[in-house]
Design an enzyme around this catalytic site. Structure first.
Site, PDB file in Angstrom:
ATOM      1  N   GLY A   1       0.838  -1.212   0.000  1.00  0.00           N
ATOM      2  CA  GLY A   1       0.000   0.000   0.000  1.00  0.00           C
ATOM      3  C   GLY A   1       0.862   1.246   0.000  1.00  0.00           C
ATOM      4  O   GLY A   1       0.503   2.279   0.570  1.00  0.00           O
ATOM      5  N   ALA A   2       2.026   1.150  -0.670  1.00  0.00           N
ATOM      6  CA  ALA A   2       2.987   2.268  -0.633  1.00  0.00           C
ATOM      7  C   ALA A   2       2.758   3.267  -1.757  1.00  0.00           C
ATOM      8  O   ALA A   2       3.532   4.204  -1.917  1.00  0.00           O
ATOM      9  CB  ALA A   2       4.419   1.725  -0.688  1.00  0.00           C
TER      10      ALA A   2
ATOM     11  N   ARG B   1       0.373   5.392  -2.018  1.00  0.00           N
ATOM     12  CA  ARG B   1      -0.288   6.632  -1.564  1.00  0.00           C
ATOM     13  C   ARG B   1      -0.193   6.692  -0.038  1.00  0.00           C
ATOM     14  O   ARG B   1       0.192   5.728   0.617  1.00  0.00           O
ATOM     15  CB  ARG B   1      -1.789   6.593  -1.910  1.00  0.00           C
ATOM     16  CG  ARG B   1      -2.084   6.640  -3.365  1.00  0.00           C
ATOM     17  CD  ARG B   1      -3.588   6.729  -3.615  1.00  0.00           C
ATOM     18  NE  ARG B   1      -4.256   5.441  -3.517  1.00  0.00           N
ATOM     19  CZ  ARG B   1      -5.358   5.225  -2.797  1.00  0.00           C
ATOM     20  NH1 ARG B   1      -5.906   6.192  -2.100  1.00  0.00           N
ATOM     21  NH2 ARG B   1      -5.925   4.037  -2.770  1.00  0.00           N
TER      22      ARG B   1
ATOM     23  N   VAL C   1      -3.170  -7.598  -2.701  1.00  0.00           N
ATOM     24  CA  VAL C   1      -2.619  -8.291  -1.522  1.00  0.00           C
ATOM     25  C   VAL C   1      -3.505  -9.461  -1.070  1.00  0.00           C
ATOM     26  O   VAL C   1      -3.031 -10.368  -0.392  1.00  0.00           O
ATOM     27  CB  VAL C   1      -2.373  -7.327  -0.324  1.00  0.00           C
ATOM     28  CG1 VAL C   1      -1.331  -6.278  -0.654  1.00  0.00           C
ATOM     29  CG2 VAL C   1      -3.662  -6.705   0.172  1.00  0.00           C
TER      30      VAL C   1
ATOM     31  N   ASN D   1       0.858  -2.633   5.179  1.00  0.00           N
ATOM     32  CA  ASN D   1       0.128  -1.372   5.344  1.00  0.00           C
ATOM     33  C   ASN D   1      -1.114  -1.289   4.460  1.00  0.00           C
ATOM     34  O   ASN D   1      -2.024  -0.516   4.771  1.00  0.00           O
ATOM     35  CB  ASN D   1       1.097  -0.215   5.031  1.00  0.00           C
ATOM     36  CG  ASN D   1       0.376   1.094   4.808  1.00  0.00           C
ATOM     37  OD1 ASN D   1      -0.023   1.780   5.753  1.00  0.00           O
ATOM     38  ND2 ASN D   1       0.145   1.454   3.534  1.00  0.00           N
TER      39      ASN D   1
ATOM     40  N   SER E   1      -5.205  -0.217  13.567  1.00  0.00           N
ATOM     41  CA  SER E   1      -5.995   1.025  13.664  1.00  0.00           C
ATOM     42  C   SER E   1      -6.569   1.149  15.072  1.00  0.00           C
ATOM     43  O   SER E   1      -6.830   0.132  15.722  1.00  0.00           O
ATOM     44  CB  SER E   1      -7.159   0.980  12.669  1.00  0.00           C
ATOM     45  OG  SER E   1      -8.077   2.021  12.925  1.00  0.00           O
TER      46      SER E   1
ATOM     47  N   TYR F   1     -14.039  -3.497   9.240  1.00  0.00           N
ATOM     48  CA  TYR F   1     -12.717  -2.875   9.383  1.00  0.00           C
ATOM     49  C   TYR F   1     -12.141  -3.120  10.782  1.00  0.00           C
ATOM     50  O   TYR F   1     -10.983  -3.544  10.940  1.00  0.00           O
ATOM     51  CB  TYR F   1     -12.852  -1.380   9.104  1.00  0.00           C
ATOM     52  CG  TYR F   1     -11.558  -0.609   9.098  1.00  0.00           C
ATOM     53  CD1 TYR F   1     -10.692  -0.661   8.007  1.00  0.00           C
ATOM     54  CD2 TYR F   1     -11.209   0.202  10.176  1.00  0.00           C
ATOM     55  CE1 TYR F   1      -9.508   0.073   7.998  1.00  0.00           C
ATOM     56  CE2 TYR F   1     -10.037   0.934  10.173  1.00  0.00           C
ATOM     57  CZ  TYR F   1      -9.185   0.857   9.079  1.00  0.00           C
ATOM     58  OH  TYR F   1      -8.020   1.578   9.078  1.00  0.00           O
TER      59      TYR F   1
ATOM     60  N   ALA G   1     -12.945  -5.455  12.903  1.00  0.00           N
ATOM     61  CA  ALA G   1     -12.649  -6.890  13.069  1.00  0.00           C
ATOM     62  C   ALA G   1     -11.342  -7.239  12.353  1.00  0.00           C
ATOM     63  O   ALA G   1     -10.517  -7.998  12.881  1.00  0.00           O
ATOM     64  CB  ALA G   1     -13.803  -7.734  12.529  1.00  0.00           C
TER      65      ALA G   1
ATOM     66  N   LYS H   1      -8.790  -5.288  11.815  1.00  0.00           N
ATOM     67  CA  LYS H   1      -7.636  -4.696  12.505  1.00  0.00           C
ATOM     68  C   LYS H   1      -7.398  -5.364  13.865  1.00  0.00           C
ATOM     69  O   LYS H   1      -6.241  -5.545  14.276  1.00  0.00           O
ATOM     70  CB  LYS H   1      -7.835  -3.188  12.670  1.00  0.00           C
ATOM     71  CG  LYS H   1      -7.895  -2.430  11.327  1.00  0.00           C
ATOM     72  CD  LYS H   1      -6.616  -2.562  10.508  1.00  0.00           C
ATOM     73  CE  LYS H   1      -6.593  -1.626   9.307  1.00  0.00           C
ATOM     74  NZ  LYS H   1      -5.341  -1.731   8.545  1.00  0.00           N
TER      75      LYS H   1
ATOM     76  N   ILE I   1      -5.546   9.919  10.467  1.00  0.00           N
ATOM     77  CA  ILE I   1      -4.398  10.446   9.735  1.00  0.00           C
ATOM     78  C   ILE I   1      -4.925  11.050   8.430  1.00  0.00           C
ATOM     79  O   ILE I   1      -5.786  10.443   7.769  1.00  0.00           O
ATOM     80  CB  ILE I   1      -3.389   9.305   9.419  1.00  0.00           C
ATOM     81  CG1 ILE I   1      -3.016   8.516  10.700  1.00  0.00           C
ATOM     82  CG2 ILE I   1      -2.149   9.848   8.728  1.00  0.00           C
ATOM     83  CD1 ILE I   1      -2.376   9.313  11.816  1.00  0.00           C
TER      84      ILE I   1
HETATM   85  P1  NAP Z   1      -5.070   5.113   1.438  1.00  0.00           P
HETATM   86  O1  NAP Z   1      -4.565   6.507   1.292  1.00  0.00           O
HETATM   87  O2  NAP Z   1      -6.459   4.782   1.009  1.00  0.00           O
HETATM   88  O3  NAP Z   1      -4.025   4.135   0.678  1.00  0.00           O
HETATM   89  C1  NAP Z   1      -4.253   2.749   0.729  1.00  0.00           C
HETATM   90  C2  NAP Z   1      -3.117   2.030   0.035  1.00  0.00           C
HETATM   91  O4  NAP Z   1      -3.394   0.613   0.116  1.00  0.00           O
HETATM   92  C3  NAP Z   1      -3.021   2.367  -1.438  1.00  0.00           C
HETATM   93  O5  NAP Z   1      -1.656   2.415  -1.835  1.00  0.00           O
HETATM   94  C4  NAP Z   1      -3.730   1.201  -2.107  1.00  0.00           C
HETATM   95  O6  NAP Z   1      -3.251   0.881  -3.395  1.00  0.00           O
HETATM   96  C5  NAP Z   1      -3.366   0.054  -1.181  1.00  0.00           C
HETATM   97  N1  NAP Z   1      -4.321  -1.051  -1.324  1.00  0.00           N
HETATM   98  C6  NAP Z   1      -5.628  -1.067  -0.994  1.00  0.00           C
HETATM   99  N2  NAP Z   1      -6.168  -2.249  -1.289  1.00  0.00           N
HETATM  100  C7  NAP Z   1      -5.173  -2.998  -1.830  1.00  0.00           C
HETATM  101  C8  NAP Z   1      -5.101  -4.307  -2.355  1.00  0.00           C
HETATM  102  N3  NAP Z   1      -6.166  -5.123  -2.372  1.00  0.00           N
HETATM  103  N4  NAP Z   1      -3.909  -4.752  -2.842  1.00  0.00           N
HETATM  104  C9  NAP Z   1      -2.823  -3.944  -2.844  1.00  0.00           C
HETATM  105  N5  NAP Z   1      -2.829  -2.691  -2.358  1.00  0.00           N
HETATM  106  C10 NAP Z   1      -3.993  -2.239  -1.865  1.00  0.00           C
HETATM  107  O7  NAP Z   1      -4.970   4.618   2.947  1.00  0.00           O
HETATM  108  P2  NAP Z   1      -4.100   5.163   4.179  1.00  0.00           P
HETATM  109  O8  NAP Z   1      -4.927   6.125   4.923  1.00  0.00           O
HETATM  110  O9  NAP Z   1      -2.750   5.524   3.730  1.00  0.00           O
HETATM  111  O10 NAP Z   1      -4.045   3.840   5.075  1.00  0.00           O
HETATM  112  C11 NAP Z   1      -2.934   2.970   5.100  1.00  0.00           C
HETATM  113  C12 NAP Z   1      -3.143   1.955   6.199  1.00  0.00           C
HETATM  114  O11 NAP Z   1      -3.306   2.635   7.441  1.00  0.00           O
HETATM  115  C13 NAP Z   1      -4.383   1.099   6.016  1.00  0.00           C
HETATM  116  O12 NAP Z   1      -4.131  -0.225   6.452  1.00  0.00           O
HETATM  117  C14 NAP Z   1      -5.390   1.750   6.923  1.00  0.00           C
HETATM  118  O13 NAP Z   1      -6.381   0.846   7.352  1.00  0.00           O
HETATM  119  C15 NAP Z   1      -4.503   2.207   8.059  1.00  0.00           C
HETATM  120  N6  NAP Z   1      -5.069   3.287   8.843  1.00  0.00           N
HETATM  121  C16 NAP Z   1      -5.320   4.511   8.280  1.00  0.00           C
HETATM  122  C17 NAP Z   1      -5.861   5.517   9.066  1.00  0.00           C
HETATM  123  C18 NAP Z   1      -6.154   6.879   8.539  1.00  0.00           C
HETATM  124  O14 NAP Z   1      -6.711   7.690   9.290  1.00  0.00           O
HETATM  125  N7  NAP Z   1      -5.817   7.212   7.322  1.00  0.00           N
HETATM  126  C19 NAP Z   1      -6.171   5.251  10.412  1.00  0.00           C
HETATM  127  C20 NAP Z   1      -5.910   4.016  10.942  1.00  0.00           C
HETATM  128  C21 NAP Z   1      -5.352   3.030  10.148  1.00  0.00           C
HETATM  129  P3  NAP Z   1      -3.554   1.819  -4.682  1.00  0.00           P
HETATM  130  O15 NAP Z   1      -2.700   3.032  -4.498  1.00  0.00           O
HETATM  131  O16 NAP Z   1      -3.103   0.971  -5.802  1.00  0.00           O
HETATM  132  O17 NAP Z   1      -5.018   2.091  -4.663  1.00  0.00           O
END
Ligand code: NAP
Length: 248
Positions: free
Chosen positions: A12-13, A15, A64, A90, A142, A155, A157, A159, A188
């Site tokens: 998930g790198a 973005r 993934v 991630n 999370s 979500y 469940a 995490k 975030i």
């Molecule tokens: P994001 O901006 O939506 O980015 C998600 C990333 O995961 C993207 O690079 C996406 O790929 C990749 N991804 C999603 N589904 C995938 C799949 N099936 N196979 C491969 N790659 C996949 O999310 P984020 O906010 O950075 O979150 C990153 C992590 O932190 C997640 O696990 C999220 O649950 C956790 N988190 C985030 C927050 C928050 O507030 N943002 C809070 C708690 C936990 P593409 O670029 O190709 O779409």
């Protein structure tokens, strides 16, 4: 340069938080496998890293949730980089909705991506780490998995499952020089939270003691610490990086 001569895989790198983690580890000397679902996103981040640190990053695209494809990809990454020191699981998605109305498809997608996705990458690299007798596995959980959050049955469940999975592998691998820890971000500022209506964001901020959303670098700093030699005696833990939302 805590990660000089080390190799890290960050899923998930393409973005958001994953991109920030990849930039941070590369800035500290790691060679990085940038994994995303969308190829153009991983290519863009790899180019961004390589523009500064030539040849450090390589882009890959995979879902993934696809066990077979992930095993194949991990084989490819090991061939390209010859070793793997750090795995950061991630990649994650949300498909929110009230539990009584949640579709089984939305349940399955979130569990398959957030929980099985981490298991898939773990299986793809664990033998190599065991042979090296060293490794760092960091799973991005999370606050939702710690405290629950209305509208996020799937979500939360996934995490909470990820946190339990981390504890199991931490116990199984401790004697092999491999640690496994979770980082539990709060809110975030990324694409994932950008979609929240302004009113909800205002409500959320009231629940954050430091009074604001975090950014990707806040999570990257915690990941870099857990991935470093300084964290060698820490395993099976969950580090909340949430501006004080969850205090245990
Ligand atoms: P994001 O901006 O939506 O980015 C998600 C990333 O995961 C993207 O690079 C996406 O790929 C990749 N991804 C999603 N589904 C995938 C799949 N099936 N196979 C491969 N790659 C996949 O999310 P984020 O906010 O950075 O979150 C990153 C992590 O932190 C997640 O696990 C999220 O649950 C956790 N988190 C985030 C927050 C928050 O507030 N943002 C809070 C708690 C936990 P593409 O670029 O190709 O779409």
């Amino acid at each position: 340069m805590r990660f000089a001569n080390q190799v890290a895989i960050v899923t998930g790198a393409g973005r958001g938080i994953g991109r920030a983690i990849a930039l941070r580890l590369a800035n500290e000397g790691a060679r990085i496998a940038i994994v995303s679902r969308t190829e153009k996103n991983s290519i863009a981040v790899a180019e961004e890293i390589n523009a500064k640190h030539l040849g450090l990053a390589k882009p890959y695209a995979v879902d993934v949730a696809d066990h077979a494809a992930v095993q194949k990809l991990c084989g490819q990454i090991l061939e390209d980089f010859t070793r793997v020191d750090v795995l950061v699981n991630n990649a994650g998605v949300t498909k929110d909705g009230l539990s009584m109305r949640m579709s089984p498809e939305d349940w399955d997608t979130v569990i398959a991506t957030n929980l099985k996705g981490a298991f898939n990458f773990y299986q793809g690299v664990v033998r190599a780490m065991m042979k090296q007798r060293s490794g760092r596995i960091i799973n991005i959980a999370s606050v939702s998995g710690l405290m629950g959050n209305a509208g996020q049955a799937n979500y939360a469940a996934s995490k909470a499952g990820l946190i339990a999975f981390t504890k199991v592998i931490a116990r199984e691998l401790a004697s092999r020089g491999i640690t496994a820890n979770s980082v539990a971000p709060g809110f975030i500022a990324t694409d994932m939270t950008d979609v929240l209506p302004e009113k909800i964001k205002e409500e959320v901020i009231k629940e954050i003691p430091v009074g604001r959303f975090g950014d990707g670098e806040d999570i990257a700093a915690a990941v870099a610490f857990l991935a470093s030699g300084e964290a060698k005696y820490i395993t099976g833990q969950t580090l909340s990086v949430d501006g004080g939302m969850v205090m245990m």
